[in-house]
Design a protein around this motif. Structure first.
Motif, PDB file in Angstrom:
ATOM      1  N   ILE A 153       0.834  -1.203   0.000  1.00  0.00           N
ATOM      2  CA  ILE A 153       0.000   0.000   0.000  1.00  0.00           C
ATOM      3  C   ILE A 153       0.867   1.252   0.000  1.00  0.00           C
ATOM      4  O   ILE A 153       0.687   2.162  -0.810  1.00  0.00           O
ATOM      5  N   VAL A 154       1.833   1.294   0.916  1.00  0.00           N
ATOM      6  CA  VAL A 154       2.642   2.506   1.075  1.00  0.00           C
ATOM      7  C   VAL A 154       3.577   2.712  -0.116  1.00  0.00           C
ATOM      8  O   VAL A 154       3.682   3.819  -0.648  1.00  0.00           O
ATOM      9  N   SER A 155       4.249   1.646  -0.563  1.00  0.00           N
ATOM     10  CA  SER A 155       5.171   1.799  -1.694  1.00  0.00           C
ATOM     11  C   SER A 155       4.426   2.129  -2.981  1.00  0.00           C
ATOM     12  O   SER A 155       5.007   2.696  -3.907  1.00  0.00           O
ATOM     13  N   GLY A 156       3.147   1.791  -3.040  1.00  0.00           N
ATOM     14  CA  GLY A 156       2.343   2.106  -4.211  1.00  0.00           C
ATOM     15  C   GLY A 156       1.928   3.562  -4.296  1.00  0.00           C
ATOM     16  O   GLY A 156       1.457   4.025  -5.339  1.00  0.00           O
ATOM     17  N   LEU A 157       2.096   4.316  -3.207  1.00  0.00           N
ATOM     18  CA  LEU A 157       1.726   5.735  -3.208  1.00  0.00           C
ATOM     19  C   LEU A 157       2.700   6.555  -4.040  1.00  0.00           C
ATOM     20  O   LEU A 157       2.303   7.379  -4.859  1.00  0.00           O
ATOM     21  N   ASP A 158       3.987   6.375  -3.796  1.00  0.00           N
ATOM     22  CA  ASP A 158       5.042   7.025  -4.577  1.00  0.00           C
ATOM     23  C   ASP A 158       6.340   6.285  -4.295  1.00  0.00           C
ATOM     24  O   ASP A 158       6.404   5.446  -3.401  1.00  0.00           O
ATOM     25  N   ARG A 159       7.386   6.623  -5.032  1.00  0.00           N
ATOM     26  CA  ARG A 159       8.632   5.857  -4.926  1.00  0.00           C
ATOM     27  C   ARG A 159       9.446   6.198  -3.682  1.00  0.00           C
ATOM     28  O   ARG A 159      10.467   5.576  -3.417  1.00  0.00           O
ATOM     29  N   HIS A 160       9.008   7.179  -2.896  1.00  0.00           N
ATOM     30  CA  HIS A 160       9.779   7.602  -1.731  1.00  0.00           C
ATOM     31  C   HIS A 160       9.146   7.172  -0.406  1.00  0.00           C
ATOM     32  O   HIS A 160       9.786   7.281   0.637  1.00  0.00           O
ATOM     33  N   SER A 161       7.899   6.725  -0.433  1.00  0.00           N
ATOM     34  CA  SER A 161       7.238   6.260   0.792  1.00  0.00           C
ATOM     35  C   SER A 161       7.453   4.757   0.941  1.00  0.00           C
ATOM     36  O   SER A 161       7.427   4.020  -0.046  1.00  0.00           O
ATOM     37  N   HIS A 162       7.663   4.306   2.186  1.00  0.00           N
ATOM     38  CA  HIS A 162       7.852   2.878   2.406  1.00  0.00           C
ATOM     39  C   HIS A 162       7.594   2.520   3.872  1.00  0.00           C
ATOM     40  O   HIS A 162       7.515   3.402   4.733  1.00  0.00           O
ATOM     41  N   TYR A 163       7.482   1.229   4.094  1.00  0.00           N
ATOM     42  CA  TYR A 163       7.233   0.699   5.444  1.00  0.00           C
ATOM     43  C   TYR A 163       8.259  -0.381   5.742  1.00  0.00           C
ATOM     44  O   TYR A 163       8.526  -1.249   4.905  1.00  0.00           O
ATOM     45  N   LEU A 164       8.853  -0.314   6.949  1.00  0.00           N
ATOM     46  CA  LEU A 164       9.792  -1.334   7.408  1.00  0.00           C
ATOM     47  C   LEU A 164       9.241  -2.005   8.659  1.00  0.00           C
ATOM     48  O   LEU A 164       8.796  -1.315   9.589  1.00  0.00           O
ATOM     49  N   THR A 165       9.285  -3.320   8.690  1.00  0.00           N
ATOM     50  CA  THR A 165       8.874  -4.034   9.892  1.00  0.00           C
ATOM     51  C   THR A 165       9.895  -3.798  11.002  1.00  0.00           C
ATOM     52  O   THR A 165      10.997  -3.294  10.762  1.00  0.00           O
ATOM     53  N   ALA A 166       9.530  -4.195  12.207  1.00  0.00           N
ATOM     54  CA  ALA A 166      10.450  -4.042  13.340  1.00  0.00           C
ATOM     55  C   ALA A 166      11.738  -4.829  13.099  1.00  0.00           C
ATOM     56  O   ALA A 166      12.840  -4.361  13.429  1.00  0.00           O
ATOM     57  N   ASP A 167      11.618  -6.033  12.518  1.00  0.00           N
ATOM     58  CA  ASP A 167      12.804  -6.848  12.238  1.00  0.00           C
ATOM     59  C   ASP A 167      13.690  -6.174  11.193  1.00  0.00           C
ATOM     60  O   ASP A 167      14.924  -6.168  11.311  1.00  0.00           O
ATOM     61  N   GLU A 168      13.079  -5.604  10.155  1.00  0.00           N
ATOM     62  CA  GLU A 168      13.849  -4.932   9.107  1.00  0.00           C
ATOM     63  C   GLU A 168      14.523  -3.674   9.658  1.00  0.00           C
ATOM     64  O   GLU A 168      15.655  -3.353   9.294  1.00  0.00           O
ATOM     65  N   ARG A 169      13.819  -2.985  10.528  1.00  0.00           N
ATOM     66  CA  ARG A 169      14.402  -1.785  11.143  1.00  0.00           C
ATOM     67  C   ARG A 169      15.609  -2.156  12.008  1.00  0.00           C
ATOM     68  O   ARG A 169      16.643  -1.475  11.987  1.00  0.00           O
ATOM     69  N   ALA A 170      15.471  -3.260  12.755  1.00  0.00           N
ATOM     70  CA  ALA A 170      16.587  -3.723  13.593  1.00  0.00           C
ATOM     71  C   ALA A 170      17.775  -4.135  12.737  1.00  0.00           C
ATOM     72  O   ALA A 170      18.940  -3.848  13.071  1.00  0.00           O
TER      73      ALA A 170
END
Length: 391
Positions: free
Chosen positions: A70-87
């Motif tokens: 959903i978020v990456s589909g808005l534009d190429r600069h928005s994104h979501y990282l899970t807690a594991d990916e953030r760590a």
């Protein structure tokens, strides 16, 4: 086909058709003018998937995957990282750098084009330069992960981070090679300069050529100090003008670009930020102190110059302090907010757009040069001569 097989096929087709008719006839008809998916319907569909799919479904995995798309589909600069990916991102941030700047182009929804990762700039003496990477090369794989299926730039960043001396395996498609090749890039902890300067002569006069490859903390001071040294080296005759060369510069710290623009503009708005509905959220204004409003300035850009590079160019252009020479720039003029969530995940969301002092939109449009230059990639010296001639 024998009679038994023909009978079985006919029976299977009849049962399938009957089942489909039963399902379709049991579904509620969409009301006229109300066939858009709303949040209630989406929530109901999601709960149905979690409750009724044939195998047990892990809610966090499904929710994270759906939010990513959903978020990456808005534009190429928005994104979501899970807690594991953030760590993992924090764990791999150990000071090693590739020395290259890359541009991620996600796959557009509904298109068959895969995501792409292109080298935008390579710093001199960097690990990327040592393995021969050049602007325009494409990176197809990082640590055996296909770029084609990545949803956001954040996924790329996680894979390209590491410590000093850490090796990262890449698959690269060079611009002039027939096929892809495997490369091993060894990260370096050495800090590389992103600002370089030199005196160049043109028409019997001396000019300051300042190459700015990225905007990061301290770049504005580096530009001012380098310019001061070049003025001293020029002697009594001084310099006839300044070329701010942002070719291949993808941006970075916008504040540094504003400080450089402030060096040459004495008053007025330098950049304006507008949020939803066009509401002005912020304006950065020039200050009179230590302003150089006399030296001629040219900004040299290409189609890879983006974000902070474009803000610098258009601010000086709108105030009549500089001519812009080269190609139309990339057209990235958005503001992202980084939002930490309760579960440790993080949401990076575009919340505003940048506008020029004359309220010109940058995002998706770019900065139009005053003097257009063709074949900049193949004739970089000709582009510099065009910039000097513009003064």
């Amino acid at each position: 086909m024998n009679p038994v097989s023909r009978w079985r096929s006919l029976l299977a087709f009849s049962l399938g058709a009957a089942a489909m008719w039963c399902v379709q006839s049991g579904l509620p008809d969409a009301q006229a003018g109300n066939n858009n998916l709303g949040t209630d319907a989406y929530g109901k569909a999601l709960r149905t998937v979690l409750d009724r799919y044939v195998d047990p479904v892990e809610p966090s995995r499904v929710l994270a995957e759906s939010l990513k798309r959903i978020v990456s589909g808005l534009d190429r600069h928005s994104h979501y990282l899970t807690a594991d990916e953030r760590a993992l991102l924090k764990q791999r941030s150990r000071g090693g750098t590739t020395g290259m700047i890359v541009e991620f182009q996600r796959a557009e929804p509904g298109s068959r084009k895969p995501s792409r990762l292109e080298v935008a700039a390579v710093l001199p003496g960097s690990p990327a330069e040592k393995i021969g990477l050049q602007p325009g090369d494409s990176i197809l794989k990082i640590r055996d992960q296909d770029v084609a299926f990545m949803l956001s730039r954040a996924e790329v960043d996680v894979l390209l981070l590491g410590g000093d001396g850490e090796a990262i395996d890449l698959v690269v498609q060079r611009r002039n090679d027939a096929g892809p090749t495997a490369q091993r890039l060894v990260l370096s902890g050495q800090s590389l300069p992103v600002v370089t300067g030199a005196l160049v002569e043109h028409g019997g006069r001396k000019f300051a050529h300042l190459r700015i490859r990225a905007f990061r903390s301290g770049v504005a001071d580096s530009v001012r100090n380098t310019l001061k040294e070049l003025r001293r080296s020029a002697g009594a005759a001084g310099i006839a003008g300044v070329v701010l060369d942002v070719r291949g510069n993808p941006g970075g710290d916008v504040g540094e670009a504003v400080l450089i623009a402030d060096t040459f503009v004495g008053e007025g708005v330098l950049v304006r930020t507008r949020g939803r509905g066009g509401q002005i959220l912020r304006e950065e204004r020039a200050t009179q102190a230590a302003t150089d409003d006399a030296t001629k300035v040219v900004v040299l850009q290409d189609h890879r110059s983006a974000s902070a590079s474009e803000l610098l160019a258009i601010a000086l252009q709108d105030h009549g302090r500089a001519k812009v020479v080269g190609e139309r720039s990339y057209g990235k003029g958005t503001v992202q907010d980084v939002i930490g969530l309760d579960d440790g995940s993080v949401l990076t969301l575009t919340i505003a757009r940048y506008f020029s002092p004359k309220d010109r939109l940058i995002d998706g449009i770019g900065v139009e040069p005053d003097v257009a230059v063709a074949d900049m990639a193949t004739q970089p010296e000709a582009a510099l001569r065009a910039a000097l001639a513009a003064m």
